[in-house]
Design an enzyme around this catalytic site. Structure first.
Site, PDB file in Angstrom:
ATOM      1  N   LYS A  50       0.861  -1.188   0.000  1.00 38.41           N
ATOM      2  CA  LYS A  50       0.000   0.000   0.000  1.00 38.41           C
ATOM      3  C   LYS A  50       0.888   1.225   0.000  1.00 38.41           C
ATOM      4  CE  LYS A  50      -4.374   1.153   0.184  1.00 38.41           C
ATOM      5  NZ  LYS A  50      -5.561   0.382  -0.196  1.00 38.41           N
ATOM      6  N   ASP A 100      -6.887   4.463  -4.616  1.00 38.42           N
ATOM      7  CA  ASP A 100      -7.570   4.314  -3.327  1.00 38.42           C
ATOM      8  C   ASP A 100      -8.213   5.689  -3.101  1.00 38.42           C
ATOM      9  OD1 ASP A 100      -7.651   2.308  -0.835  1.00 38.42           O
ATOM     10  OD2 ASP A 100      -7.380   4.290   0.018  1.00 38.42           O
TER      11      ASP A 100
END
Ligand code: 2IT
Length: 447
Positions: A124, A164
């Site tokens: 991430k 995201d």
């Protein structure tokens, strides 16, 4: 494994990182019995090894704003685990982003990606850059500067970022353009690309579609159906939009959406193409307000500063950000008769909220199972890029549906308790763990 010792050790080794500690604690508590029934995992110290990301990359991002002033942000990429495939996971641009946020999301991503059935490790990244109020030129210059550094660490077979919160098709485009300029390669290094340049059909809808497919599985497990069910969701961004589209298609009645400024209640239903398209248009402004929805549609009422969870419903879905639904919200939902709660945002519920819902016998799905359709479809985009092909809409949707069904089956397999209650949190964590753990054992003491 010694549960209390590992929880304490995690707190000591990661001070000031409440999100990471929260995510780890939930996983440790739910896999503990399973791990202790299978001594090989302790023998190879798999749990201890999973508690340390393989790599944390932290860098400076400087850029020049429209006034000619220099701005400094922080960039991150946490490469958590590569046992089953290249690191894979989104990039979040949001002012709340810290190393803690990135670590918890990367940790969750490893388990989620394992559940998808596809060969993807967990990672991430992101930045504390705030897209709110920025011009397109500012966003582009930021993305270019961010990618100038990030490109050193990623590639189609090493690490494949995507979007995201705060990172949509526009930002992916700016970052992809910069990667291409620096490396001279048109490869599948990012997913969520535009259709004309390597993107996949259904990727924009995938997180929401997947969550509703998962919800259908939860309903079917209780011999229930979605038609006519009164639903509420938080958020009005990409994930909320995809969820609203699928709920409308399947005949559910979505009555509320929300933003940081309050919530919208529309008793006629947020289910027409016009209303759902307007959610997307509002999100594209990046102004973070849902209030204009009530100015545009007469049937919609705006409740400023209120949380959407006070609205009575049968189905509630978190589609905004972590810890957006707390213990009190869960109590209110239960008091109002909620039957299904689906976390579509990553770790959308606090630990107290999850405990309240489970105690009340509410069917509860954790994000790493319910929202896996997004990254799964990113995996399908990677497959298409590797084949230099693009698949038809029906094929991608069918694969996504199949993947969500398989995740649901795995949750039932590992999460069904003696009284018949399906503990989806436990099921998802154990099923996600097994694949990664066994791959780590097979590959020797590498990480
Ligand atoms: O949280 C997530 O799974 C995402 N933001 C999607 C990640 C991806 O690689 O598509």
């Amino acid at each position: 494994m010694d549960l209390q010792k590992l929880i304490k050790q995690t707190e000591e080794r990661n001070p000031g990182q409440p999100l990471y500690n929260q995510a780890v604690k939930e996983v440790l508590e739910t896999i503990c019995d399973f791990v202790n029934e299978h001594p090989k995992y302790d023998q190879y110290k798999i749990v201890e090894r999973l508690l340390e990301p393989e790599r944390i990359i932290k860098f400076k991002v400087t850029w020049v704003d429209d006034k000619g002033e220099i701005q400094v942000n922080r960039g991150y990429r946490v490469q958590h685990n590569m046992a089953i495939g290249p690191y894979k996971g989104g990039l979040r641009f949001h002012p709340t982003v810290t190393e803690d946020t990135m670590k918890f999301l990367a940790f969750e991503q490893t388990f989620k990606n394992s559940l998808t059935t596809l060969p993807m490790g967990g990672g991430k990244g992101g930045s504390d850059f705030d897209p709110k109020g920025k011009s397109e030129g500012e966003v582009m210059r930021f993305c270019q500067s961010f990618m100038t550094e990030l490109q050193k660490y990623i590639g189609p077979d090493t690490d494949v970022p995507a979007g995201d919160i705060g990172v949509g098709g526009r930002e992916i485009g700016f970052m992809y353009g910069q990667y291409k300029r620096l490396r001279g390669e048109h490869v599948g290094v990012l997913t969520g690309k535009g259709l004309e340049w390597g993107g996949s059909l259904i990727r924009p809808e995938a997180t929401g579609f997947g969550a509703v497919y998962f919800l259908e599985g939860m309903l079917a497990a209780k011999k229930d159906t979605i038609k006519g069910k009164r639903c509420i969701i938080s958020g009005f961004g990409n994930v909320a939009w995809g969820t609203a589209l699928k709920l409308a298609e399947l005949g559910a009645k979505l009555v509320a959406i929300s933003g940081p400024d309050g919530y919208i209640l529309d008793e006629e239903g947020i289910n027409t193409p016009e209303k759902i398209a307007y959610m997307d248009a509002l999100n594209a402004t990046r102004n973070n307000v849902v209030a204009p929805f009530a100015e545009k549609f007469a049937s919609a009422k705006f409740f400023p500063g209120k949380k959407v969870w006070e609205v009575p419903c049968e189905i509630a879905m978190t589609c905004a950000i972590q810890n957006e639904l707390n213990g009190d919200d869960a109590k209110a939902l239960v008091a109002n008769g909620v039957k299904y709660v689906v976390e579509v945002s990553n770790m959308g519920c606090t630990a107290e909220a999850v405990a309240e819902l489970q105690k009340a016998g509410v069917s509860f799905a954790p994000g790493k199972a319910a929202n896996a359709g997004g990254v799964a479809t990113s995996g399908l985009e990677m497959s298409q890029n590797a084949q230099h092909l693009s698949w038809k809409r029906e094929r991608v949707d069918e694969e996504l549906h199949h993947i969500m069904n398989s995740i649901h089956e795995n949750c039932v397999k590992y999460g069904t308790e003696a009284n018949g209650y399906i503990n989806y949190v436990k099921g998802a964590n154990i099923a996600g763990f097994i694949k990664v753990a066994d791959a780590m054992i097979a590959q020797g003491i590498a990480y």
